[in-house]
Design an enzyme around this catalytic site. Sequence first.
Site, mmCIF file in Angstrom:
data_model
loop_
_atom_site.group_PDB
_atom_site.id
_atom_site.type_symbol
_atom_site.label_atom_id
_atom_site.label_comp_id
_atom_site.label_asym_id
_atom_site.label_seq_id
_atom_site.Cartn_x
_atom_site.Cartn_y
_atom_site.Cartn_z
ATOM 1 N NE ARG A 77 -3.524 0.295 2.767
ATOM 2 C CZ ARG A 77 -4.250 0.616 3.840
ATOM 3 N NH1 ARG A 77 -4.203 -0.130 4.930
ATOM 4 N NH2 ARG A 77 -5.015 1.693 3.838
ATOM 5 C CG HIS A 78 -1.166 4.828 -0.303
ATOM 6 N ND1 HIS A 78 -1.455 5.420 0.904
ATOM 7 C CD2 HIS A 78 -2.328 4.312 -0.761
ATOM 8 C CE1 HIS A 78 -2.735 5.287 1.147
ATOM 9 N NE2 HIS A 78 -3.303 4.612 0.161
ATOM 10 C CG ASN A 113 -4.578 6.257 4.943
ATOM 11 O OD1 ASN A 113 -3.499 6.109 4.376
ATOM 12 N ND2 ASN A 113 -5.708 5.770 4.454
ATOM 13 N NE ARG A 169 -4.668 7.125 -1.274
ATOM 14 C CZ ARG A 169 -5.711 7.506 -2.008
ATOM 15 N NH1 ARG A 169 -5.697 8.693 -2.604
ATOM 16 N NH2 ARG A 169 -6.760 6.709 -2.155
ATOM 17 C CD GLU A 190 -8.760 1.681 -2.410
ATOM 18 O OE1 GLU A 190 -8.860 0.740 -3.225
ATOM 19 O OE2 GLU A 190 -8.404 1.516 -1.223
ATOM 20 C CG HIS A 231 -4.879 2.946 -3.747
ATOM 21 N ND1 HIS A 231 -4.743 4.182 -3.161
ATOM 22 C CD2 HIS A 231 -4.421 3.081 -5.019
ATOM 23 C CE1 HIS A 231 -4.239 5.028 -4.051
ATOM 24 N NE2 HIS A 231 -4.041 4.382 -5.189
HETATM 25 O O1 F6P Z 1 -9.326 3.793 4.079
HETATM 26 C C1 F6P Z 1 -8.393 3.571 3.083
HETATM 27 C C2 F6P Z 1 -9.041 2.941 1.874
HETATM 28 O O2 F6P Z 1 -8.044 2.681 0.918
HETATM 29 C C3 F6P Z 1 -10.165 3.783 1.234
HETATM 30 O O3 F6P Z 1 -9.713 4.757 0.343
HETATM 31 C C4 F6P Z 1 -10.993 2.714 0.570
HETATM 32 O O4 F6P Z 1 -12.297 3.117 0.260
HETATM 33 C C5 F6P Z 1 -10.944 1.634 1.621
HETATM 34 O O5 F6P Z 1 -9.673 1.702 2.219
HETATM 35 C C6 F6P Z 1 -11.170 0.246 1.073
HETATM 36 O O6 F6P Z 1 -11.333 -0.629 2.153
HETATM 37 P P1 F6P Z 1 -12.780 -1.178 2.522
HETATM 38 O O7 F6P Z 1 -13.238 -1.864 1.259
HETATM 39 O O8 F6P Z 1 -12.522 -2.133 3.646
HETATM 40 O O9 F6P Z 1 -13.679 -0.039 2.897
#
Ligand code: F6P
Length: 198
Positions: free
Chosen positions: A8-9, A15, A61, A85, A150
């Site tokens: 991941r970044h 975050n 990022r 992402e 991501h």
């Molecule tokens: O919170 C960081 C992140 O990369 C968000 O940008 C993204 O929506 C999420 O995690 C994805 O994880 P999850 O599917 O568990 O919400």
Amino acid sequence: PRSIWLSRHGESMYNLDGKIGGDADLSERGQQYAKLLPALVKQSGLPKDAPLTIWTSTLKRTGQTARYLQEELGWEKLQWKALDELDSGVCDGMTYQEIADKYPEDFQARDDDKYNYRYRGGESYRDVVIRLEPIIMELERSENVMIITHQAIVRCIFAYFMEIPQEKSPWMEVPLHTLMKLTPKAYGTEVEKFKADI
Ligand code: F6P
């Protein structure tokens, strides 16, 4: 491929605030991870005489996380929109609490079936798996690639190489500041993890 490096970044400002999506810069800690990455990747064991090619998303990022790999090691960077992402549509930029308050039914629906749930105006994990197909194909015929992407994308790529059913990937833990090295072997893929000390 011989090995794939996957991360991941570094921690982003979003975050820190618990916000999803967006295109935020790295936080102070995230920048520290970027600075430590060249040493961490060397520690993981590199192929002899061969540079890695860095694949990032188009978001700031991941590019910022690749910065010192480029500057100090001289590695080339390639940006892929397909590594962006998971698109959280109308929920982009919100915290999970804000989503639960504003769209309680959607929040529940996602919890009930996280793999198939598609954000309004955005994507599901199932959508992401499909858009990652060209990446996986290119990866299968490449060597010495390091991917900086991501959380959701790491989950899907990891599940593919580990032969974990994709339906399970949305729930996998993917800690920040941890470099993974995946090495396909005859009996399955070996995983080594290198955690940055920050
Ligand atoms: O919170 C960081 C992140 O990369 C968000 O940008 C993204 O929506 C999420 O995690 C994805 O994880 P999850 O599917 O568990 O919400």
